[in-house]
Design an enzyme around this catalytic site. Structure first.
Site, PDB file in Angstrom:
ATOM      1  N   ARG A 230       0.885  -1.066   0.032  1.00 55.54           N
ATOM      2  CA  ARG A 230       0.325  -0.257   0.172  1.00 55.54           C
ATOM      3  C   ARG A 230       0.693   1.228  -0.070  1.00 55.54           C
ATOM      4  O   ARG A 230       2.289   1.936   0.224  1.00 55.54           O
ATOM      5  CB  ARG A 230      -0.577   0.647   0.804  1.00 55.54           C
ATOM      6  CG  ARG A 230      -2.541  -1.032   1.461  1.00 55.54           C
ATOM      7  CD  ARG A 230      -2.756  -0.188  -0.069  1.00 55.54           C
ATOM      8  NE  ARG A 230      -4.162  -0.939   0.276  1.00 55.54           N
ATOM      9  CZ  ARG A 230      -4.125  -1.710  -0.129  1.00 55.54           C
ATOM     10  NH1 ARG A 230      -3.708  -2.450  -1.240  1.00 55.54           N
ATOM     11  NH2 ARG A 230      -5.470  -3.058  -0.185  1.00 55.54           N
ATOM     12  N   GLU A 259      -3.876   7.516  -5.015  1.00 63.31           N
ATOM     13  CA  GLU A 259      -4.520   6.692  -5.864  1.00 63.31           C
ATOM     14  C   GLU A 259      -5.942   7.321  -6.692  1.00 63.31           C
ATOM     15  O   GLU A 259      -6.875   7.292  -6.201  1.00 63.31           O
ATOM     16  CB  GLU A 259      -4.337   5.402  -6.499  1.00 63.31           C
ATOM     17  CG  GLU A 259      -3.522   4.502  -5.174  1.00 63.31           C
ATOM     18  CD  GLU A 259      -2.651   3.391  -5.511  1.00 63.31           C
ATOM     19  OE1 GLU A 259      -4.018   2.273  -5.329  1.00 63.31           O
ATOM     20  OE2 GLU A 259      -2.246   2.540  -5.127  1.00 63.31           O
ATOM     21  N   HIS A 277      -1.478   0.077  -9.788  1.00 64.08           N
ATOM     22  CA  HIS A 277      -1.917  -0.404  -9.310  1.00 64.08           C
ATOM     23  C   HIS A 277      -2.525  -2.549  -9.458  1.00 64.08           C
ATOM     24  O   HIS A 277      -3.933  -1.899 -10.009  1.00 64.08           O
ATOM     25  CB  HIS A 277      -3.024  -0.235  -8.101  1.00 64.08           C
ATOM     26  CG  HIS A 277      -3.506  -1.273  -7.282  1.00 64.08           C
ATOM     27  ND1 HIS A 277      -3.606  -0.577  -5.448  1.00 64.08           N
ATOM     28  CD2 HIS A 277      -3.005  -2.487  -6.586  1.00 64.08           C
ATOM     29  CE1 HIS A 277      -4.292  -1.018  -4.954  1.00 64.08           C
ATOM     30  NE2 HIS A 277      -3.918  -2.669  -5.335  1.00 64.08           N
TER      31      HIS A 277
HETATM   32  C1  8YV Z   1      -6.656  -5.432  -5.749  1.00 69.02           C
HETATM   33  C2  8YV Z   1      -5.449  -4.502  -3.329  1.00 69.02           C
HETATM   34  O1  8YV Z   1      -6.300  -6.261  -6.654  1.00 69.02           O
HETATM   35  O2  8YV Z   1      -6.210  -7.204  -2.815  1.00 69.02           O
HETATM   36  C3  8YV Z   1      -5.582  -6.094  -2.768  1.00 69.02           C
HETATM   37  O3  8YV Z   1      -6.566  -5.251  -1.603  1.00 69.02           O
HETATM   38  O4  8YV Z   1      -5.371  -4.030  -3.515  1.00 69.02           O
HETATM   39  C4  8YV Z   1      -5.101  -5.251  -4.615  1.00 69.02           C
HETATM   40  O5  8YV Z   1      -4.644  -5.866  -5.146  1.00 69.02           O
HETATM   41  C5  8YV Z   1      -7.378  -5.024  -5.899  1.00 69.02           C
HETATM   42  O6  8YV Z   1      -8.309  -5.504  -4.456  1.00 69.02           O
HETATM   43  C6  8YV Z   1      -8.847  -5.015  -6.422  1.00 69.02           C
HETATM   44  O7  8YV Z   1      -9.728  -4.447  -6.713  1.00 69.02           O
END
Ligand code: 8YV
Length: 312
Positions: A230, A259, A277
């Site tokens: 993150r 983001e 991302h």
């Molecule tokens: C996901 C993410 O791809 O898993 C997570 O928490 O941040 C990402 O890797 C994302 O949530 C897809 O919407």
């Protein structure tokens, strides 16, 4: 009576079709005026499907009085106030396991791209400058000291890949995991000091920046930072300063503090590799994540235990 679901972001077409087969789907991301849209449908929404980074703000949660489940397509729970959801009796689910490999692959991809400066090489060939522009020699990947921040599922998957590159793996986490066989370094600054590359794979539930200017100084002028976790784990202004004044050598970033906004300074630097991302953004993985979302919704509305509920 049909069950109303709110989608905060698109899902793969086959998952979308399956959602439409079983539910009435409302799309927040398509609403021109989200406020009016929520006035119209908010009261009827019983399930939300969202992403890990997007989550669901308390303001939005409060507009959904009939909400029973927040199904996160992802593993991060940092963008949902779990205590607030629990007080409301709303269940929260994630999609653990299925995106581990993709995120680890992205981490290794960013690492190799940053150290070997693949972006510059690609540009030189595309722009017809091969033979005229001399690209500086890159940094060897095999055998480096890799420091992993957060030895969870993703951290382990990164470490397994690193071993195939003869990397020496150390990690920091809240607790030692002696069975892992990797070197535990409790202090993050010490880990940074002994690492050529620091790879972030930690959860951001505590919401604070752990990669500070002190950590970056310890990583040093030959060191690289890779982040597939993150953006909020990193003091971004400190990172920008460290990259521009040579405190560290480079970075590979899939995630950012705000983001989809990425600071101009990062976008203009040659020693940084950037991705929007996309660590889990493969067709195979997004479909697998979607299946888990569907299973959680189905269980919720059947009154059954949810397959991958998060403990609130
Ligand atoms: C996901 C993410 O791809 O898993 C997570 O928490 O941040 C990402 O890797 C994302 O949530 C897809 O919407």
């Amino acid at each position: 009576m049909t069950i109303n679901i709110l989608l905060t972001q698109p899902v793969p077409a086959p998952i979308d079709a399956r959602l439409r087969d079983s539910y009435t789907v409302h799309r927040l991301y398509e609403a021109v005026d989200q406020d009016t849209f929520l006035d119209q449908v908010g009261h009827s929404i019983r399930g939300v499907v969202t992403g890990g980074a997007k989550g669901l703000s308390n303001t939005l949660m409060n507009r959904l009085p009939a909400l029973e489940v927040i199904a996160i397509s992802g593993i991060g729970t940092d963008a949902v106030d779990l205590a607030h959801a629990a007080r409301r009796g709303i269940q929260v689910t994630t999609t653990p396991g299925v995106l581990t490999d993709d995120v680890a692959d992205m981490g290794m991809g960013l690492l190799i791209m940053a150290l070997r400066d693949l972006g510059t090489g690609d540009r030189i060939v595309r722009e017809g400058q091969w033979g005229t522009v001399i690209q500086p020699l890159a940094r060897k990947v095999t055998g480096i000291e890799l420091g992993i921040v957060g030895l969870g599922r993703v951290g382990h998957a990164i470490a397994r890949r690193a071993q195939a590159f003869d990397m020496k793996v150390s990690y920091t986490d809240l607790h030692e995991q002696p069975q892992s066989g990797y070197r535990f370094v409790p202090d993050l600054i010490e880990l940074a000091r002994r690492s050529d590359v620091l790879m972030l794979a930690a959860s951001a539930d505590q919401g604070r920046a752990i990669i500070t200017s002190e950590v970056l100084e310890a990583l040093g002028a030959q060191g690289y930072l890779i982040n597939v976790a993150r953006g909020k784990l990193v003091d971004e202004p400190a990172l920008i300063a460290a990259l521009s004044n040579g405190t560290i050598a480079g970075a590979g970033l899939d995630v950012f503090a705000d983001e989809p906004r990425v600071p101009d300074a990062l976008r203009s630097m040659d020693n940084v590799v950037l991705q929007p991302h996309r660590a889990s953004a493969t067709e195979q993985t997004r479909l697998a994540m979607g299946e888990i979302v569907l299973a959680n919704l189905e269980a919720c509305f059947a009154g059954s235990p949810l397959p991958t509920a998060v403990a609130c």
